[in-house]
Design a protein around this motif. Structure first.
Motif, PDB file in Angstrom:
ATOM      1  N   GLY A   5      32.946  16.334  65.594  1.00  0.00           N
ATOM      2  CA  GLY A   5      33.683  15.131  65.219  1.00  0.00           C
ATOM      3  C   GLY A   5      33.574  14.047  66.270  1.00  0.00           C
ATOM      4  N   GLY A   6      33.669  14.435  67.551  1.00  0.00           N
ATOM      5  CA  GLY A   6      33.545  13.453  68.623  1.00  0.00           C
ATOM      6  C   GLY A   6      32.202  12.761  68.613  1.00  0.00           C
ATOM      7  N   ALA A   7      31.133  13.544  68.453  1.00  0.00           N
ATOM      8  CA  ALA A   7      29.789  12.958  68.409  1.00  0.00           C
ATOM      9  C   ALA A   7      29.630  12.049  67.194  1.00  0.00           C
ATOM     10  CB  ALA A   7      28.739  14.069  68.376  1.00  0.00           C
ATOM     11  N   LEU A   8      30.185  12.473  66.058  1.00  0.00           N
ATOM     12  CA  LEU A   8      30.109  11.679  64.834  1.00  0.00           C
ATOM     13  C   LEU A   8      30.866  10.365  64.986  1.00  0.00           C
ATOM     14  CD1 LEU A   8      29.389  11.444  61.802  1.00  0.00           C
ATOM     15  CD2 LEU A   8      31.511  12.665  61.297  1.00  0.00           C
ATOM     16  N   GLY A  65      22.505  16.040  68.185  1.00  0.00           N
ATOM     17  CA  GLY A  65      21.412  15.202  68.674  1.00  0.00           C
ATOM     18  C   GLY A  65      21.157  14.011  67.770  1.00  0.00           C
ATOM     19  N   ALA A  66      21.222  14.228  66.460  1.00  0.00           N
ATOM     20  CA  ALA A  66      21.010  13.126  65.516  1.00  0.00           C
ATOM     21  C   ALA A  66      22.106  12.080  65.641  1.00  0.00           C
ATOM     22  CB  ALA A  66      20.959  13.669  64.084  1.00  0.00           C
ATOM     23  N   LEU A  67      23.352  12.538  65.782  1.00  0.00           N
ATOM     24  CA  LEU A  67      24.459  11.605  65.915  1.00  0.00           C
ATOM     25  C   LEU A  67      24.354  10.806  67.213  1.00  0.00           C
ATOM     26  CD1 LEU A  67      27.282  13.969  64.652  1.00  0.00           C
ATOM     27  CD2 LEU A  67      26.407  11.957  63.468  1.00  0.00           C
ATOM     28  N   SER A  68      23.945  11.460  68.277  1.00  0.00           N
ATOM     29  CA  SER A  68      23.760  10.750  69.542  1.00  0.00           C
ATOM     30  C   SER A  68      22.584   9.779  69.454  1.00  0.00           C
ATOM     31  CB  SER A  68      23.521  11.761  70.676  1.00  0.00           C
ATOM     32  OG  SER A  68      24.620  12.623  70.825  1.00  0.00           O
ATOM     33  N   ALA A  69      21.551  10.165  68.727  1.00  0.00           N
ATOM     34  CA  ALA A  69      20.375   9.302  68.589  1.00  0.00           C
ATOM     35  C   ALA A  69      20.694   8.026  67.815  1.00  0.00           C
ATOM     36  CB  ALA A  69      19.244  10.064  67.890  1.00  0.00           C
ATOM     37  N   ILE A  70      21.650   8.096  66.891  1.00  0.00           N
ATOM     38  CA  ILE A  70      22.035   6.889  66.142  1.00  0.00           C
ATOM     39  C   ILE A  70      22.464   5.797  67.111  1.00  0.00           C
ATOM     40  CG2 ILE A  70      23.740   5.902  64.557  1.00  0.00           C
ATOM     41  CD1 ILE A  70      23.756   8.581  63.080  1.00  0.00           C
ATOM     42  N   GLU A  71      23.277   6.171  68.087  1.00  0.00           N
ATOM     43  CA  GLU A  71      23.785   5.200  69.054  1.00  0.00           C
ATOM     44  C   GLU A  71      22.677   4.706  69.981  1.00  0.00           C
ATOM     45  OE1 GLU A  71      27.297   4.831  72.449  1.00  0.00           O
ATOM     46  OE2 GLU A  71      26.747   6.773  71.610  1.00  0.00           O
ATOM     47  N   GLN A  72      21.739   5.588  70.318  1.00  0.00           N
ATOM     48  CA  GLN A  72      20.739   5.259  71.327  1.00  0.00           C
ATOM     49  C   GLN A  72      19.518   4.540  70.759  1.00  0.00           C
ATOM     50  OE1 GLN A  72      19.872   8.875  73.542  1.00  0.00           O
ATOM     51  NE2 GLN A  72      22.026   9.430  73.572  1.00  0.00           N
ATOM     52  N   VAL A  73      19.025   4.994  69.597  1.00  0.00           N
ATOM     53  CA  VAL A  73      17.786   4.417  69.064  1.00  0.00           C
ATOM     54  C   VAL A  73      17.921   3.854  67.656  1.00  0.00           C
ATOM     55  CG1 VAL A  73      16.330   5.860  70.532  1.00  0.00           C
ATOM     56  CG2 VAL A  73      16.988   6.686  68.265  1.00  0.00           C
ATOM     57  N   THR A 118      15.985  10.095  64.941  1.00  0.00           N
ATOM     58  CA  THR A 118      17.250  10.320  64.236  1.00  0.00           C
ATOM     59  C   THR A 118      17.017  11.032  62.918  1.00  0.00           C
ATOM     60  OG1 THR A 118      18.130   8.296  65.229  1.00  0.00           O
ATOM     61  CG2 THR A 118      19.326   9.207  63.358  1.00  0.00           C
ATOM     62  N   ILE A 119      16.067  10.533  62.159  1.00  0.00           N
ATOM     63  CA  ILE A 119      15.770  11.111  60.837  1.00  0.00           C
ATOM     64  C   ILE A 119      15.283  12.551  60.980  1.00  0.00           C
ATOM     65  CG2 ILE A 119      14.291  10.919  58.808  1.00  0.00           C
ATOM     66  CD1 ILE A 119      14.307   7.874  59.259  1.00  0.00           C
ATOM     67  N   GLY A 120      14.398  12.779  61.960  1.00  0.00           N
ATOM     68  CA  GLY A 120      13.862  14.122  62.152  1.00  0.00           C
ATOM     69  C   GLY A 120      14.931  15.124  62.528  1.00  0.00           C
ATOM     70  N   LEU A 121      15.819  14.729  63.440  1.00  0.00           N
ATOM     71  CA  LEU A 121      16.895  15.628  63.855  1.00  0.00           C
ATOM     72  C   LEU A 121      17.869  15.898  62.710  1.00  0.00           C
ATOM     73  CD1 LEU A 121      17.661  14.262  67.436  1.00  0.00           C
ATOM     74  CD2 LEU A 121      16.714  16.506  66.875  1.00  0.00           C
ATOM     75  N   ALA A 122      18.178  14.875  61.936  1.00  0.00           N
ATOM     76  CA  ALA A 122      19.082  15.059  60.794  1.00  0.00           C
ATOM     77  C   ALA A 122      18.475  16.010  59.769  1.00  0.00           C
ATOM     78  CB  ALA A 122      19.394  13.707  60.158  1.00  0.00           C
ATOM     79  N   ALA A 123      17.187  15.824  59.489  1.00  0.00           N
ATOM     80  CA  ALA A 123      16.508  16.704  58.530  1.00  0.00           C
ATOM     81  C   ALA A 123      16.479  18.143  59.039  1.00  0.00           C
ATOM     82  CB  ALA A 123      15.082  16.197  58.287  1.00  0.00           C
ATOM     83  N   ALA A 124      16.206  18.313  60.334  1.00  0.00           N
ATOM     84  CA  ALA A 124      16.181  19.657  60.918  1.00  0.00           C
ATOM     85  C   ALA A 124      17.550  20.314  60.819  1.00  0.00           C
ATOM     86  CB  ALA A 124      15.736  19.584  62.377  1.00  0.00           C
ATOM     87  N   THR A 134      23.016  27.672  65.708  1.00  0.00           N
ATOM     88  CA  THR A 134      22.925  26.948  66.980  1.00  0.00           C
ATOM     89  C   THR A 134      21.936  25.799  66.863  1.00  0.00           C
ATOM     90  OG1 THR A 134      23.496  28.921  68.259  1.00  0.00           O
ATOM     91  CG2 THR A 134      22.377  27.142  69.437  1.00  0.00           C
ATOM     92  N   GLY A 135      20.777  26.072  66.251  1.00  0.00           N
ATOM     93  CA  GLY A 135      19.787  25.009  66.046  1.00  0.00           C
ATOM     94  C   GLY A 135      20.320  23.892  65.170  1.00  0.00           C
ATOM     95  N   ALA A 136      21.064  24.258  64.104  1.00  0.00           N
ATOM     96  CA  ALA A 136      21.613  23.243  63.200  1.00  0.00           C
ATOM     97  C   ALA A 136      22.631  22.365  63.907  1.00  0.00           C
ATOM     98  CB  ALA A 136      22.262  23.919  61.989  1.00  0.00           C
ATOM     99  N   LEU A 137      23.510  22.981  64.712  1.00  0.00           N
ATOM    100  CA  LEU A 137      24.529  22.203  65.409  1.00  0.00           C
ATOM    101  C   LEU A 137      23.917  21.320  66.497  1.00  0.00           C
ATOM    102  CD1 LEU A 137      27.313  24.933  65.711  1.00  0.00           C
ATOM    103  CD2 LEU A 137      27.372  22.885  64.286  1.00  0.00           C
ATOM    104  N   VAL A 138      22.957  21.855  67.252  1.00  0.00           N
ATOM    105  CA  VAL A 138      22.303  21.052  68.280  1.00  0.00           C
ATOM    106  C   VAL A 138      21.578  19.868  67.653  1.00  0.00           C
ATOM    107  CG1 VAL A 138      20.425  21.042  69.979  1.00  0.00           C
ATOM    108  CG2 VAL A 138      22.086  22.904  69.974  1.00  0.00           C
ATOM    109  N   ALA A 139      20.876  20.122  66.539  1.00  0.00           N
ATOM    110  CA  ALA A 139      20.161  19.038  65.858  1.00  0.00           C
ATOM    111  C   ALA A 139      21.134  18.001  65.302  1.00  0.00           C
ATOM    112  CB  ALA A 139      19.292  19.603  64.735  1.00  0.00           C
ATOM    113  N   ALA A 140      22.282  18.473  64.779  1.00  0.00           N
ATOM    114  CA  ALA A 140      23.266  17.538  64.223  1.00  0.00           C
ATOM    115  C   ALA A 140      23.852  16.647  65.312  1.00  0.00           C
ATOM    116  CB  ALA A 140      24.383  18.320  63.522  1.00  0.00           C
TER     117      ALA A 140
END
Length: 474
Positions: free
Chosen positions: A416-419, A226-234, A241-247, A218-224
């Motif tokens: 896939g949608g988030a990506l 979140g990272a994909l959404s952060a790419i668009e936002q920040v 983005t980097i922190g969420l992807a690493a997590a 669950t943590g891995a999917l939420v972080a993934a």
């Protein structure tokens, strides 16, 4: 023809219904709401933001809060359904979804709305995999299940297409709250009908739940997500983005280690030895990437470039949705005649062709000459692809893992949608910004950016067709 093994074990093996086709229609109605709510809010966002005082960054979280909770909790939701009963978890998820929808419509602050959206997503994560599992048990016969999965896959595609249509109609006529309130009466019908139509299921083994596996995945999917959404936002290089992807990577590795060592894993890794299930999930991830990016871009293009209002933008999706409905009804017969694999590859080829055609639409496009034809092709391709991919994703799955299979395919679609939105949206944005900096007028710059996005979605559809080629021969 692809063989779909009837379930013989597991908590829902004894689920029955004297009116199973009516039960299927109610289950599909619930699934429609889940898919719909990922996109129906898009058109209502401008008015919603104005009334609740939310800026652009805050508005993006109206979508992200739902996707994070939904995508992050789906695998856990599927396993809970396998463990505690598919009908029971389905009803709990539906009740939570109805309550969260009412709360969202009543929201008077941004925090209240975002909390309601997260609750909607968490409830959908219980509802969706349990519903698909119920379907697989109600239709053990291969021929009937092929037809039932045709309905199911069609509903998934229709929900994606109808989000723009219904969002435009409802927000323009009844206000932004109506895009949430519409779920309440429909969900109430589902809650009343399912106990009357489907017998109570038994529960699975009550052994120790794989808590470490649930927490890490669950943590891995939420972080993934979140990272994909952060790419668009920040942006791609932002520390968030980097922190969420690493997590996500660290938690994903931890999850694999946990699953290899535990006696009762949340997701038995052996399930991926089922080639069609694995291919189906890969294809669904790619289809989800293409479709979410497509409908987001269409909504903005119609309003910001062509000057359509919310209602007109929604109505332009009717031909696409209509083609999808018609094809979804035909595809099961096509699969029976030529097999799942050729049907899926052909559908993805049609989808890619429609997306390439759409990429040529100019800044002063006319609907009939520039948008209608591509929309119909896209609807045809989507109808065939969603139905067939859903079938592959549950091919050969036994009863005790049907909830897991439902969770996997829904997770693939959400991730896939988030990506797709993050990557393809960023490409379109960068292209538009570059043209604006060079002096190109805004309508032409935005149109060209979206042209790149549409070509990108076509490339994703081609990749999906290549992946489908690895499915077991039908």
């Amino acid at each position: 023809m692809t063989t779909i093994t009837a379930p013989t074990t597991g908590p829902a093996a004894n689920v029955r219904s004297a009116r199973r086709w009516l039960a299927l229609s109610v289950l599909a109605l619930a699934q429609f709401l889940v898919v719909l709510d990922a996109s129906i809010v898009n058109i209502a966002l401008p008015v919603l933001g104005e009334q609740l005082g939310m800026d652009t960054a805050a508005l993006s979280w109206v979508i992200t809060a739902y996707v994070l909770a939904f995508g992050g909790l789906l695998l856990l939701g599927g396993r809970l359904a396998d463990r505690y009963g598919h009908r029971r978890i389905f009803l709990i998820g539906t009740a939570g979804f109805v309550a969260a929808s009412a709360l969202a419509g009543l929201s008077v602050t941004s925090g209240m709305l975002l909390g309601a959206r997260a609750l909607q997503g968490a409830s959908a994560a219980l509802l969706a995999p349990a519903a698909l599992a119920l379907l697989t048990h109600l239709f053990p016969d291969t021929k009937d299940r092929t037809k039932a999965l045709g309905v199911w896959g069609g509903v998934a595609g229709i929900g994606s297409a109808a989000g723009v249509l219904l969002g435009g109609v409802l927000s323009a006529t009844l206000g932004w709250q109506s895009v949430f309130y519409v779920n309440v009466p429909i969900g109430a019908i589902v809650l009343i009908a399912i106990p009357l139509l489907i017998t109570r299921d038994t529960v699975g083994a009550r052994g120790k739940l794989d808590i470490p596996g649930a927490v890490t995945i669950t943590g891995a999917l939420v972080a993934a997500v979140g990272a994909l959404s952060a790419i668009e936002q920040v942006g791609l290089t932002h520390p968030l983005t980097i922190g969420l992807a690493a997590a996500s990577v660290v938690l994903g590795v931890a999850f694999v280690v946990v699953e290899r060592r535990t006696a009762a894993p949340l997701v038995p890794l052996e399930v991926f030895r089922n080639r069609n299930l694995t291919v189906g999930n890969i294809v669904m991830l790619l289809i989800g990437a293409a479709m979410v990016a497509l409908f987001f871009a269409l909504s903005v293009y119609m309003q910001a470039v062509l000057g359509y209002d919310a209602l007109a933008t929604g109505l332009t999706q009717l031909p696409l949705a209509g083609a999808l409905v018609i094809v979804a009804g035909i595809v099961p017969a096509v699969i029976s005649r030529i097999g799942a694999k050729p049907t899926l590859i052909s559908s993805l080829a049609v989808l890619a062709a429609g997306l390439v055609w759409l990429s040529f639409a100019p800044a002063d496009a006319q609907f009939v000459t520039d948008i209608l034809g591509p929309s119909i092709l896209i609807g045809v391709g989507m109808g065939g692809a969603f139905v067939t991919t859903t079938q592959l994703s549950v091919d050969g799955v036994e009863g005790g893992e049907s909830g897991l299979a439902g969770g996997l395919v829904n997770t693939s679609q959400q991730i896939g949608g988030a990506l797709g939105l993050a990557v393809l949206g960023t490409i379109a944005s960068l292209r538009t910004e570059a043209l604006l900096d060079s002096g190109v007028a805004a309508p032409e710059a935005i149109t060209d950016g979206f042209s790149w996005l549409f070509l990108g979605t076509a490339a994703v559809a081609v990749l999906a067709a290549i992946a489908a080629g690895f499915a077991r021969k039908s």
